[in-house]
Design an enzyme around this catalytic site. Structure first.
Site, short mmCIF file in Angstrom:
data_model
loop_
_atom_site.label_atom_id
_atom_site.label_comp_id
_atom_site.label_asym_id
_atom_site.label_seq_id
_atom_site.Cartn_x
_atom_site.Cartn_y
_atom_site.Cartn_z
N ASP A 62 39.20 2.92 73.24
CA ASP A 62 37.98 3.23 73.98
C ASP A 62 37.92 2.38 75.26
O ASP A 62 38.22 1.19 75.25
CB ASP A 62 36.75 2.95 73.11
CG ASP A 62 35.50 3.63 73.65
OD1 ASP A 62 35.01 4.58 73.01
OD2 ASP A 62 35.01 3.21 74.73
N CYS A 85 36.77 18.36 81.19
CA CYS A 85 36.60 17.58 79.96
C CYS A 85 37.53 16.36 80.04
O CYS A 85 38.75 16.52 80.21
CB CYS A 85 36.92 18.43 78.73
SG CYS A 85 37.06 17.44 77.23
N HIS A 108 35.37 13.81 68.57
CA HIS A 108 36.19 12.59 68.38
C HIS A 108 35.58 11.74 67.29
O HIS A 108 34.37 11.76 67.08
CB HIS A 108 36.30 11.79 69.69
CG HIS A 108 34.99 11.50 70.35
ND1 HIS A 108 34.30 12.46 71.06
CD2 HIS A 108 34.24 10.38 70.40
CE1 HIS A 108 33.17 11.94 71.51
NE2 HIS A 108 33.10 10.68 71.12
N ASN A 119 29.46 10.89 66.67
CA ASN A 119 28.19 11.26 67.30
C ASN A 119 28.22 12.76 67.55
O ASN A 119 29.19 13.28 68.12
CB ASN A 119 28.00 10.50 68.62
CG ASN A 119 27.82 9.01 68.40
OD1 ASN A 119 27.16 8.59 67.46
ND2 ASN A 119 28.41 8.21 69.26
N HIS A 154 40.32 21.74 72.18
CA HIS A 154 38.98 21.41 72.66
C HIS A 154 37.93 22.01 71.73
O HIS A 154 37.69 23.22 71.75
CB HIS A 154 38.75 21.91 74.10
CG HIS A 154 37.38 21.58 74.60
ND1 HIS A 154 37.08 20.39 75.24
CD2 HIS A 154 36.21 22.24 74.50
CE1 HIS A 154 35.79 20.35 75.52
NE2 HIS A 154 35.23 21.47 75.08
N HIS A 185 35.26 7.79 66.15
CA HIS A 185 35.43 6.39 66.54
C HIS A 185 35.94 5.61 65.33
O HIS A 185 35.43 5.79 64.21
CB HIS A 185 34.08 5.76 66.93
CG HIS A 185 33.39 6.39 68.10
ND1 HIS A 185 33.32 5.77 69.33
CD2 HIS A 185 32.73 7.56 68.24
CE1 HIS A 185 32.63 6.54 70.16
NE2 HIS A 185 32.26 7.63 69.52
P1 5GP Z 1 30.53 9.36 72.34
O1 5GP Z 1 29.36 8.61 72.87
O2 5GP Z 1 30.69 10.71 73.00
O3 5GP Z 1 30.55 9.42 70.82
O4 5GP Z 1 31.80 8.50 72.68
C1 5GP Z 1 32.51 8.65 73.87
C2 5GP Z 1 33.35 7.42 74.01
O5 5GP Z 1 34.37 7.68 74.97
C3 5GP Z 1 32.56 6.20 74.54
O6 5GP Z 1 32.65 5.13 73.61
C4 5GP Z 1 33.23 5.88 75.87
O7 5GP Z 1 33.33 4.49 76.11
C5 5GP Z 1 34.58 6.55 75.74
N1 5GP Z 1 35.16 7.02 76.99
C6 5GP Z 1 34.53 7.74 77.97
N2 5GP Z 1 35.38 8.02 78.97
C7 5GP Z 1 36.58 7.48 78.62
C8 5GP Z 1 37.85 7.44 79.29
O8 5GP Z 1 38.05 7.97 80.38
N3 5GP Z 1 38.85 6.80 78.63
C9 5GP Z 1 38.67 6.21 77.41
N4 5GP Z 1 39.72 5.59 76.86
N5 5GP Z 1 37.48 6.23 76.76
C10 5GP Z 1 36.45 6.85 77.37
ZN ZN Z 2 38.18 18.79 75.83
#
Ligand code: 5GP
Ligand code: ZN
Length: 102
Positions: free
Chosen positions: A30, A4, A96, A83, A46, A98
């Site tokens: 992000d 993860c 998470h 999401n 988690h 945003h």
């Molecule tokens: P989701 O689409 O799951 O709601 O959002 C996941 C977010 O995590 C995305 O906006 C993506 O850009 C961000 N993200 C994915 N991998 C990483 C990472 O390794 N580091 C950081 N800082 N953000 C990440």
């Molecule tokens: Zn996790």
């Protein structure tokens, strides 16, 4: 949780600067920002998604953290987004919130 990304960031297996941290959650910028300021607030435990939450105290803690983060980052006008599930755009299967702001 093995494999993860957010657990690896929390455990320092992947380097990432923490914007904020408390006993319950942490926040990072992000990696692929969709707004001028795009911060992710992540519980230390988690939890796969909002669908997996049993005790909603953690969600309250995350919103309390958002208030502190926004004060720290000078954010007053913002959007929050969660999401839930791959069909809704969840890419990282660790809960998470945003924070998006210009
Ligand atoms: P989701 O689409 O799951 O709601 O959002 C996941 C977010 O995590 C995305 O906006 C993506 O850009 C961000 N993200 C994915 N991998 C990483 C990472 O390794 N580091 C950081 N800082 N953000 C990440
Ligand atoms: Zn996790």
């Amino acid at each position: 949780m093995k494999d993860c990304i957010f657990c690896k960031i929390l455990n320092k297996e992947i380097p990432s600067k923490f914007v904020y941290e408390d006993d319950y959650c942490f926040a990072i910028n992000d990696i692929n920002p969709k707004a001028k300021k795009h911060i992710l607030v992540i519980p230390k435990e988690h939890i796969e998604s909002l669908n997996s939450v049993n005790d909603f105290d953690i969600v309250k803690k995350m919103f309390e953290a958002i208030k502190k983060i926004n004060k720290q980052e000078n954010i007053s006008h913002f959007k929050t987004l969660i999401n839930t599930g791959s069909n809704a755009g969840q890419e990282v299967m660790h809960l998470h919130i945003h924070i998006l702001s210009d």
